[in-house]
Design a protein around this motif. Structure first.
Motif, PDB file in Angstrom:
ATOM      1  N   TYR A   1      21.534  55.079  30.569  1.00 53.39           N
ATOM      2  CA  TYR A   1      21.916  54.352  31.286  1.00 53.39           C
ATOM      3  C   TYR A   1      22.912  53.285  30.268  1.00 53.39           C
ATOM      4  O   TYR A   1      23.769  53.493  29.404  1.00 53.39           O
ATOM      5  N   GLU A   2      24.267  52.718  31.515  1.00 55.48           N
ATOM      6  CA  GLU A   2      25.539  52.254  31.280  1.00 55.48           C
ATOM      7  C   GLU A   2      25.551  51.562  32.208  1.00 55.48           C
ATOM      8  O   GLU A   2      24.516  51.260  33.092  1.00 55.48           O
ATOM      9  N   ARG A   3      27.435  50.363  31.533  1.00 58.84           N
ATOM     10  CA  ARG A   3      27.324  49.187  32.188  1.00 58.84           C
ATOM     11  C   ARG A   3      28.491  49.559  33.427  1.00 58.84           C
ATOM     12  O   ARG A   3      29.269  50.739  33.215  1.00 58.84           O
ATOM     13  N   ILE A   4      27.915  49.291  34.244  1.00 53.28           N
ATOM     14  CA  ILE A   4      28.780  49.636  35.380  1.00 53.28           C
ATOM     15  C   ILE A   4      30.434  49.350  35.515  1.00 53.28           C
ATOM     16  O   ILE A   4      30.841  48.381  34.690  1.00 53.28           O
ATOM     17  N   CYS A   5      31.354  50.450  35.714  1.00 58.07           N
ATOM     18  CA  CYS A   5      33.037  50.273  35.763  1.00 58.07           C
ATOM     19  C   CYS A   5      33.309  50.168  36.945  1.00 58.07           C
ATOM     20  O   CYS A   5      33.041  51.372  37.635  1.00 58.07           O
ATOM     21  N   ALA A   6      33.661  49.006  37.677  1.00 62.01           N
ATOM     22  CA  ALA A   6      34.115  50.082  38.991  1.00 62.01           C
ATOM     23  C   ALA A   6      34.343  51.026  39.428  1.00 62.01           C
ATOM     24  O   ALA A   6      34.288  51.528  40.914  1.00 62.01           O
ATOM     25  N   ALA A   7      35.899  50.989  38.646  1.00 60.44           N
ATOM     26  CA  ALA A   7      36.466  52.364  38.813  1.00 60.44           C
ATOM     27  C   ALA A   7      36.123  53.764  38.894  1.00 60.44           C
ATOM     28  O   ALA A   7      36.108  55.038  39.869  1.00 60.44           O
ATOM     29  N   LYS A   8      34.914  53.625  38.247  1.00 63.11           N
ATOM     30  CA  LYS A   8      33.593  54.992  37.872  1.00 63.11           C
ATOM     31  C   LYS A   8      32.996  55.232  38.784  1.00 63.11           C
ATOM     32  O   LYS A   8      32.427  56.229  38.837  1.00 63.11           O
ATOM     33  N   ILE A   9      32.858  54.209  39.275  1.00 60.46           N
ATOM     34  CA  ILE A   9      31.299  54.587  40.429  1.00 60.46           C
ATOM     35  C   ILE A   9      31.033  55.371  41.234  1.00 60.46           C
ATOM     36  O   ILE A   9      32.717  55.235  41.973  1.00 60.46           O
TER      37      ILE A   9
ATOM     38  N   GLN B   1      32.476  59.805  35.394  1.00 58.87           N
ATOM     39  CA  GLN B   1      32.251  59.525  36.816  1.00 58.87           C
ATOM     40  C   GLN B   1      30.599  58.544  36.551  1.00 58.87           C
ATOM     41  O   GLN B   1      30.041  58.947  35.222  1.00 58.87           O
ATOM     42  N   GLN B   2      29.965  57.345  37.632  1.00 58.91           N
ATOM     43  CA  GLN B   2      28.660  56.545  37.084  1.00 58.91           C
ATOM     44  C   GLN B   2      28.615  57.095  38.516  1.00 58.91           C
ATOM     45  O   GLN B   2      28.781  57.143  39.159  1.00 58.91           O
ATOM     46  N   ARG B   3      26.774  56.970  38.495  1.00 55.06           N
ATOM     47  CA  ARG B   3      26.095  56.684  39.361  1.00 55.06           C
ATOM     48  C   ARG B   3      25.745  55.917  39.461  1.00 55.06           C
ATOM     49  O   ARG B   3      24.584  55.503  38.135  1.00 55.06           O
ATOM     50  N   PHE B   4      25.823  54.893  40.657  1.00 51.97           N
ATOM     51  CA  PHE B   4      25.195  53.665  41.127  1.00 51.97           C
ATOM     52  C   PHE B   4      23.824  53.476  41.422  1.00 51.97           C
ATOM     53  O   PHE B   4      23.352  53.886  41.952  1.00 51.97           O
ATOM     54  N   VAL B   5      22.899  52.517  40.690  1.00 48.62           N
ATOM     55  CA  VAL B   5      21.446  52.728  40.871  1.00 48.62           C
ATOM     56  C   VAL B   5      21.012  51.217  40.888  1.00 48.62           C
ATOM     57  O   VAL B   5      21.899  50.422  39.881  1.00 48.62           O
ATOM     58  N   ILE B   6      20.818  50.847  42.328  1.00 51.10           N
ATOM     59  CA  ILE B   6      19.921  49.658  42.026  1.00 51.10           C
ATOM     60  C   ILE B   6      18.752  49.029  41.512  1.00 51.10           C
ATOM     61  O   ILE B   6      17.492  50.104  41.447  1.00 51.10           O
ATOM     62  N   ASP B   7      18.789  48.239  40.802  1.00 47.09           N
ATOM     63  CA  ASP B   7      17.551  47.667  40.597  1.00 47.09           C
ATOM     64  C   ASP B   7      16.424  47.374  40.933  1.00 47.09           C
ATOM     65  O   ASP B   7      16.682  45.794  41.581  1.00 47.09           O
ATOM     66  N   ALA B   8      15.826  47.720  42.371  1.00 48.13           N
ATOM     67  CA  ALA B   8      14.755  47.180  42.920  1.00 48.13           C
ATOM     68  C   ALA B   8      13.604  46.368  42.845  1.00 48.13           C
ATOM     69  O   ALA B   8      12.454  46.426  43.299  1.00 48.13           O
ATOM     70  N   SER B   9      13.071  46.305  41.578  1.00 52.85           N
ATOM     71  CA  SER B   9      12.053  46.494  40.976  1.00 52.85           C
ATOM     72  C   SER B   9      11.627  44.808  41.400  1.00 52.85           C
ATOM     73  O   SER B   9      10.612  44.373  41.584  1.00 52.85           O
TER      74      SER B   9
END
Length: 190
Positions: free
Chosen positions: A4-12, A102-110
């Motif tokens: 897991y990575e912290r979101i960086c807006a420009a990389k998503i 790049q990063q893949r955006f994942v929602i934690d929908a738990s």
């Protein structure tokens, strides 16, 4: 190292042209469409609201990157903004590595998952199926692969689901929502 990575807006990595352009209900088989059109058919009758509120999702984001991330989701057509009283569930988000820095955006929908009934078991194919192929001697097998640009984010959830897929609030003026300055909830529509 963590996957897991912290979101960086420009990389998503987001859809290049318009997310949430395909209404999911229109693409489902008739029996599933009927089920997902009816909130009572997929929501739990005993939604544990106290547990859901206690489980607010964590957003793993680099400092100063949350608002730019939400703006990018909005520009990609992946969110709509709800007033605070309209949102029912606050979820989290994080990123995983994707090629080319790049990063893949994942929602934690738990938190949202706690409001929905357990879905039917889904059986997906696996590479093990190749072991069962019978091909006549001398015949050729052709295999193709197509990677559709952020395919998952192109489907539009049924609108009744919007209050269940919110992310933490942002200030309206920071994300281009008109009217008086107030806190609004970005709701993932894809």
């Amino acid at each position: 190292s963590s996957p897991y990575e912290r979101i960086c807006a420009a990389k998503i990595a987001l859809p290049q042209s318009g997310g949430a352009t395909v209404p999911l209900l229109e693409k489902l088989p008739p029996e599933l469409r009927a089920q997902y059109e009816d909130p009572a058919a997929v929501l739990r009758p005993d939604i544990p609201w106290a547990e859901i509120r206690a489980k607010r999702g964590h957003v793993g984001v680099e400092p100063g990157q949350y608002v730019p991330f939400i703006v990018r989701l909005d520009e990609a057509g992946m969110v709509k903004f709800l007033e605070l009283h309209e949102g029912l569930v606050i979820n989290g988000a994080f990123a995983t590595p994707k090629g080319d820095d790049q990063q893949r955006f994942v929602i934690d929908a738990s938190p949202a998952n706690m409001a929905f009934r357990e879905p039917a078991k889904l059986e997906l194919p696996s590479p093990a199926l190749f072991a069962h192929l019978v091909v006549p001697r001398g015949a050729r097998i052709y295999i193709g692969k197509k990677d559709l640009d952020n395919f998952y984010h192109r489907f539009r959830n049924p609108p009744w689901m919007d209050p269940y897929f919110c992310l933490p609030a942002v200030w309206s003026d920071e994300v281009g929502v008109g009217g008086p300055r107030r806190r609004v909830l970005p709701s993932l529509i894809s």
